[in-house]
Design a protein around this motif. Structure first.
Motif, PDB file in Angstrom:
ATOM      1  N   MET A  51       0.853  -1.192  -0.079  1.00 47.42           N
ATOM      2  CA  MET A  51       0.030  -0.027   0.072  1.00 47.42           C
ATOM      3  C   MET A  51       0.973   1.017  -0.055  1.00 47.42           C
ATOM      4  O   MET A  51       1.955   1.354   0.515  1.00 47.42           O
ATOM      5  CB  MET A  51      -0.784  -0.043   1.332  1.00 47.42           C
ATOM      6  N   ASP A  52       0.425   2.369  -0.824  1.00 47.99           N
ATOM      7  CA  ASP A  52       0.976   3.627  -0.579  1.00 47.99           C
ATOM      8  C   ASP A  52      -0.160   4.388   0.151  1.00 47.99           C
ATOM      9  O   ASP A  52      -1.148   3.806   0.641  1.00 47.99           O
ATOM     10  CB  ASP A  52       1.335   4.237  -2.043  1.00 47.99           C
ATOM     11  N   ASP A  53       0.148   5.617   0.345  1.00 45.02           N
ATOM     12  CA  ASP A  53      -0.860   6.537   1.091  1.00 45.02           C
ATOM     13  C   ASP A  53      -2.159   6.369   0.551  1.00 45.02           C
ATOM     14  O   ASP A  53      -3.031   6.441   1.327  1.00 45.02           O
ATOM     15  CB  ASP A  53      -0.429   7.985   1.153  1.00 45.02           C
ATOM     16  N   GLU A  54      -2.298   6.587  -0.803  1.00 44.93           N
ATOM     17  CA  GLU A  54      -3.659   6.573  -1.446  1.00 44.93           C
ATOM     18  C   GLU A  54      -4.299   5.199  -1.306  1.00 44.93           C
ATOM     19  O   GLU A  54      -5.386   4.950  -0.898  1.00 44.93           O
ATOM     20  CB  GLU A  54      -3.515   6.850  -2.930  1.00 44.93           C
ATOM     21  N   ALA A  55      -3.677   3.858  -1.199  1.00 45.76           N
ATOM     22  CA  ALA A  55      -4.115   2.597  -1.352  1.00 45.76           C
ATOM     23  C   ALA A  55      -4.742   2.595   0.442  1.00 45.76           C
ATOM     24  O   ALA A  55      -5.798   2.027   0.541  1.00 45.76           O
ATOM     25  CB  ALA A  55      -3.290   1.694  -1.513  1.00 45.76           C
ATOM     26  N   LEU A  56      -3.756   2.981   1.152  1.00 47.61           N
ATOM     27  CA  LEU A  56      -4.311   3.002   2.469  1.00 47.61           C
ATOM     28  C   LEU A  56      -5.384   3.926   2.973  1.00 47.61           C
ATOM     29  O   LEU A  56      -6.532   3.376   3.617  1.00 47.61           O
ATOM     30  CB  LEU A  56      -2.878   3.391   3.679  1.00 47.61           C
TER      31      LEU A  56
END
Length: 137
Positions: A51-56
């Motif tokens: 995950m990156d920030d957007e996925a999280l």
């Protein structure tokens, strides 16, 4: 939906996460965090995703696990194509703030191979009971 991770190779975009979360995360150089999916009621470890920030952010706000596919270079929501959904029950950050644990209610297989878990096909050590903590043998 093809896109690049919010902290990946392109210039860093503002994080969609609340600052009190985003500021704590220790991301890898590519902007990603490992995300462990665990069955909420049995403790069974199902899979590891990224995950990156957007996925999280999507995971936290939609109640469904969203991952960044390193091979396809796009976001994917678990279950959208397979029907094997991960319904989020809780999300926790580890003590080093570099790994996310997502407790889910897994519907169907978690592994892309069709297995319930990604961790049952290649067991390297089954029973370490012969050596107990504190013994010198």
């Amino acid at each position: 939906m093809t896109s690049s991770p919010s902290t990946g190779g392109s210039p860093r975009r503002p994080s969609p996460l609340a600052p009190e979360i985003a500021d704590r995360l220790k991301r890898a150089a590519d902007g990603l965090l490992p995300a462990i999916a665990q069955q909420y009621d049995t403790g069974e470890v199902l899979m590891l995703g990224w995950m990156d920030d957007e996925a999280l952010h999507r995971t936290l706000t939609t109640g469904r696990c969203t991952y960044w596919s390193r091979s396809r270079q796009e976001y994917w929501v678990k279950g959208d194509t397979s029907g094997h959904f991960q319904w989020v029950k809780s999300v926790a950050l580890d003590c080093d703030a570099d790994t996310v644990l997502v407790k889910v209610d897994q519907v169907g297989a978690a592994c892309h191979t069709g297995a319930r878990t990604c961790f049952d096909a290649d067991v390297l050590l089954e029973d370490a009971g012969a050596h107990t903590p504190g013994s010198d043998q």
